[in-house]
Write an enzyme that holds these catalytic residues in place. Structure first.
Site, PDB file in Angstrom:
ATOM      1  N   GLU A   1       0.807  -1.225   0.000  1.00  0.00           N
ATOM      2  CA  GLU A   1       0.000   0.000   0.000  1.00  0.00           C
ATOM      3  C   GLU A   1       0.836   1.269   0.000  1.00  0.00           C
ATOM      4  O   GLU A   1       0.554   2.225  -0.725  1.00  0.00           O
ATOM      5  CB  GLU A   1      -0.969   0.027   1.187  1.00  0.00           C
TER       6      GLU A   1
ATOM      7  N   HIS B   1     -10.569  -4.939  10.191  1.00  0.00           N
ATOM      8  CA  HIS B   1     -11.262  -4.600   8.946  1.00  0.00           C
ATOM      9  C   HIS B   1     -12.457  -3.687   9.192  1.00  0.00           C
ATOM     10  O   HIS B   1     -13.347  -3.606   8.347  1.00  0.00           O
ATOM     11  CB  HIS B   1     -11.763  -5.866   8.224  1.00  0.00           C
TER      12      HIS B   1
END
Lengths: 337, 326
Positions: B60, B129
């Site tokens: 990322e 998450h």
């Protein structure tokens, strides 16, 4: 290389050395603030690599030890000095300082203080070159310490995978701030670490500008030829501490003396004297001309330039002249209520 | 005017902007061959090819950095990060680079990237998450932060974000991708600034953003049945924030509830209350109330997850409290 280019290169390296030393003096006089990371001792690397690049056409990006890279890439020296002084005429209008010299007019895309951050930015610049189909390349200069960041591994992987036209130049000066390379890196030869990503790499003497130029010429030809990235490591040494606040206590006097004997300016100056290109008197005259230029043009410009206006504090945070079609505000008719 | 899903709206914006400008590319994990985790780029790989719909490795920080570098050289990357939790890995390039490059270059360089990512709890995805994190981006100068609540803004704000010269963070929500709404057939741009009054009322202002606007709307329905006229304000943009629309609504209703799915501490609600105090303190009849997540990492267990995250009844209860009905 012809004689006039050889003389010019020696003069450039002398200029960069005196520029850094003069900025050190201004720092001690508190005319320059913040951190100041000097490049003295490593001049042959940036000068030699960028001599082989197409400055103003290729993109160049680096870390916080960035004055010389910016100037060799084409940023006017007086604007770089004015930036160290925090003046509005500086390369970054006084907002960046020593660690953040920018000059996009010559595609010098900045100095960055987060170690390893320029790796992906350089690959992104290269992605843009490839996408546009130009023959530009991106050149990323970083030290050996940056190779222990995740961005090194992540970026090398993507640059290789996507065959991006990017040249990674590792200036291995043996120390990550004050930690010697064998105490921070399990593999001390940095060029060997790149093999895992299927990128060609090599290691060279970074103190001899002729060696640097020959190696850089081949590496740049590889990258510009569409063969993907190349990683080139130059062994070098900074003659001063990491920054102004560095006691330099972690290096032995013996080691420093050994590297001072391999000063890049002396190596090249001696070679040109031996080849009868220059005499001692010529070099002395060159030194004097450089000192005069730095004092009378570069430093004077910085000292006489105005400060940025404090009322402009909020400029450059976002686009100061945005297109209202994208920004708004919402008109009354846009409300769904 | 067609009714389409939130994910289809995002896909349409991508498609139009990719067709409009060759410098627009999309990058992210699984967005190409796989079509995107939430289908937001489905079919575009086949249409625009691997050089413009770029499947990235799971890196990322660096693929976001590559997008930022490309934007400095004239490209317009739309960067997808699969979950806002993973955006934490990219904070160095987003906050230390993208948000600061224009400023520290004295306005000489810019990073016109778009970073899209879903933030929010969905269905028992547990602590790693389920983060929201809007408040972290909201507090960073040099960024624009927007929170489209439905398909129209998801479509029109993405299009504006691609054209805008600033780095724009678009915070979506896992529970909204299948939400449907009307989007005009003709090309439409929605501005990146400005709060929106999505339901007009007179008795109390319910302020939300992203998914929490829907909690406010559901609470307003229930309040209407009780004879209370609630105004619902969608902040739309968290940075820069629209102080005027907040002030005008509070001056009308004199009572405020702020609903956020994020934790309360140093949060969106804290900021809104500060703005209200600075702008129109004397318009308040009573102290504002925040509805927010419990101050814990989000648990996996279904009942515990529900207890940790606010719902419409929580907003209703808060409204009744500021109305003095409890």
């Amino acid at each position: 290389m012809n004689v006039s280019d050889q003389k010019r290169l020696l003069r450039e390296m002398i200029f960069y050395r005196r520029f850094e030393e003069r900025s050190f003096e201004a720092y001690m006089e508190r005319k320059i603030g913040g951190f100041l990371h000097l490049y003295s001792g490593q001049e042959a690397v940036a000068t030699g690599v960028l001599e082989m690049a197409r400055c103003g056409h290729d993109y160049v990006i680096t870390g916080y030890r960035d004055h010389v890279h910016a100037m060799k890439a084409g940023a006017p020296a007086r604007e770089v000095m004015a930036e160290l002084y925090g003046k509005v005429t500086g390369s970054s209008r006084g907002r960046g300082g020593s660690m953040h010299i920018f000059d996009p007019t010559v595609n010098f895309m900045g100095g960055y203080a987060l170690v390893g951050q320029p790796f992906p930015l350089a690959a992104g610049l290269a992605l843009a070159c490839k996408h546009k189909g130009t023959d530009q390349i991106a050149i990323c200069f970083l030290g050996d310490g940056a190779n222990n960041q995740g961005t090194f591994h992540e970026t090398l992987n993507m640059a290789s995978l996507w065959k991006l036209p990017v040249l990674f130049v590792c200036e291995n000066n043996l120390y990550a701030i004050g930690t010697r390379i064998d105490r921070s890196s399990a593999v001390t030869d940095q060029y060997k670490r790149v093999g895992a990503y299927n990128i060609p790499s090599s290691q060279h003497d970074g103190q001899d500008i002729d060696v640097v130029m020959t190696a850089a010429r081949d590496a740049i030809a590889h990258v510009r030829g569409g063969k993907g990235p190349y990683f080139i490591e130059f062994m070098t040494y900074r003659q001063r501490g990491h920054s102004m606040s560095d006691s330099n206590a972690y290096r032995s006097k013996e080691e420093e003396r050994k590297w001072l004997e391999r000063d890049p300016i002396n190596i090249y100056g001696d070679r040109l004297k031996k080849a009868k290109v220059l005499t001692d008197a010529d070099i002395a005259a060159m030194e004097k001309a450089v000192l005069d230029e730095i004092e009378n043009e570069i430093v004077r410009f910085a000292e006489e330039s105005p400060e940025p206006r404090v009322e402009d504090l909020n400029l450059y945070c976002l686009d100061d002249h945005p297109d209202p079609r994208w920004i708004g505000p919402l008109s009354q008719g846009d409300h769904n209520g | 005017m067609a009714e389409i899903a939130y994910w289809e709206a995002i896909r349409r914006a991508h498609d139009e902007e990719l067709a409009n400008d060759r410098m627009v590319i999309a990058m992210g994990e699984d967005i190409g061959v796989a079509g995107g985790t939430y289908k937001a780029t489905s079919g575009l790989y086949q249409k625009y090819g691997p050089d413009r719909i770029i499947d990235t490795p799971i890196s990322e920080n660096s693929y976001t950095g590559i997008g930022i570098g490309a934007s400095m050289a004239g490209m317009r990357p739309i960067i997808e990060i699969m979950s806002i939790n993973f955006a934490l890995l990219a904070l160095d390039t987003l906050i230390n680079a993208a948000a600061k490059i224009r400023y520290m270059s004295g306005g000489r360089a810019s990073c016109p990237i778009v970073m899209r990512t879903p933030g929010g709890t969905a269905h028992q995805l547990a602590a790693q998450h389920s983060a929201r994190l809007a408040r972290m981006f909201m507090s960073t100068p040099g960024l624009r932060v927007v929170t489209p609540r439905g398909p129209l803004d998801a479509y029109g704000m993405l299009k504006s974000a691609v054209r805008c010269n600033d780095p724009v963070i678009i915070i979506e929500h896992e529970s909204m991708y299948n939400m449907r709404g009307e989007v005009p057939d003709q090309e439409t741009f929605r501005p990146l600034e400005g709060a929106e009054i999505v339901r007009v009322g007179t008795d109390v202002t319910l302020i939300g953003y992203n998914y929490s606007v829907h909690l406010c709307l559901a609470a307003a329905e229930k309040l209407a049945a009780m004879g209370v006229s609630a105004e619902v304000l969608d902040l739309r943009a968290l940075r820069p924030i629209d102080r005027d629309t907040i002030r005008r609504s509070v001056e009308k209703t004199h009572k405020v509830v702020i609903a956020e799915e994020d934790e309360a501490t140093v949060g969106v609600g804290s900021e809104i209350i500060s703005i209200i105090i600075e702008e129109c303190f004397f318009a308040l009849d009573t102290q504002p109330v925040r509805v927010h997540a419990a101050d814990v990492p989000v648990p996996y267990n279904r009942q515990m997850e529900k207890a940790a995250i606010p719902n419409a009844d929580d907003v209703l209860a808060a409204a009744l409290k500021v109305l003095g009905r409890v």
